[in-house]
Design a protein around this motif. Sequence first.
Motif: not given
Length: 478
Positions: A30-31, A82-83, A88-89, A445-448
């Motif tokens: 994640l970091v 995009l990557t 991250l998501l 994630v879905l909000i983003i």
Amino acid sequence: MLTVLLILIPLVAGLVTFGLKGSGPKALGLVASLASLAVTVAALFQFRTAPDALQLTANWIPQLGAQFSVGLDGMGLMLCLLTAISFLLILIVIYNREYERPNSFYGLMLLSQAGLVGVFTAYDALLFYVFWELALIPVYFLCSLWGGEKRIPVTFKFFVYTFAGSLLMLVGLIYIYLQTPEHSFSYASFVSGAITPQDQSWLFWLFFVAFAIKMPIFPFHTWQPDTYEQSPTPVTMVLSGIMVKMGLFGVVRWLLPVLPKGAYMWSDVAIVLSIIGIIYASCIAIVQSDIKRLIAYSSIAHIGLMSAAIFTNNEQSLQGLMVQMFNHGINIIGLWIIVEIIQNRLKIKNLNEMGGIAQYAPGIAIFLVTISLANIALPLTNGFIGEFLMLSGLFQYNVWFMAVAGLGIILGAVYTLNMVQKVIFGQSNQLTETTTDLKGNELLVLIIIVGIILVLGFYPKPMLELVSSTTELVNKVY
């Protein structure tokens, strides 16, 4: 330096992850993903002010005329963005999931990210090939170790297809390398090489087949539905959201500028194959009951339109293609995230066993409908502008090609809305009545994703401006 960091961060983090235990692998993943996104955003700002600072060339294998040459233009930067966003998501949404050998799982995920970024930044043909293979190898192990019951034969088929394509491309790269006066793998040498039209005609197929397998388009697509179905869903997100863009990117970056006459000679054949793939995949998607296979065939149909747009020799189509590469990645990953959530709750993939989820999980229903509408290119969603530009360019090239390809949009609405109806509407059952709504990380994630869909749907200008210079350059060469 920023370009090198985009490769080094996931590469080093991935290697370190193999030695971690407990929650260390997912935390470091994640970091590293956050750091990659931060560097990508910094590169976006530098691209606007000092784009030359994003280019780096150093000696690598001087005996072969190969250099470590990396850089970012608008298209490469867009795909790196995009990557970074996608990984991250993905890592956020699976943060609470438990995987066997998490250090290996997250390590391989990060190595695949490093390989993908390397493909999008390489300006040396041999370096491009090395990163092309580096992106493939971790995904092979991810599918074969964490996939479904049929993962071994399916992964073997996937590897054979993609490796065979890679070998064809390698033969083409070596042949062109030998034709360059200075025997160099540099991008400039490849583009300026004096390759005869006769040689370009057969060389075209070595590169096109390699890239067509990766996209994939008809008839090189048969590995894809099985692989998407059997792979763990996070890996399927990487495959469908990002890795298929390697094929499209390869055509635009290497095939068109290096073999323009070959591309011109075979453009009609390439477009026909792409359009056949649109209709074929759409018709199969309509009759699918497995939600993962339905989305897999949906992806083939969308990629088919993008592939057709490449060969129209039209600046409008190329610009639409580049924008759509980003938007398709966001939308398809959004759909896969919904599938991951539903599959995690219900442990099923059969659409006929679902139904009535909206009554018990309205959040899932709202986001599935929104992302599905973007996937069928509803106006004011991000999918609209790219498809409009591609179809417009295809219309200028050949009205009949555009008419047949346009059927894919109608068929896409049929299978997408049918999926939505079966999943969230209709009569519920004992299984779907147990569905719980979105958790905190899933909701974030879905909000983003929906935020990106709406912002780029209402205001696509920044993305169009980002890729405009690349579009103009490729169009001049082609």
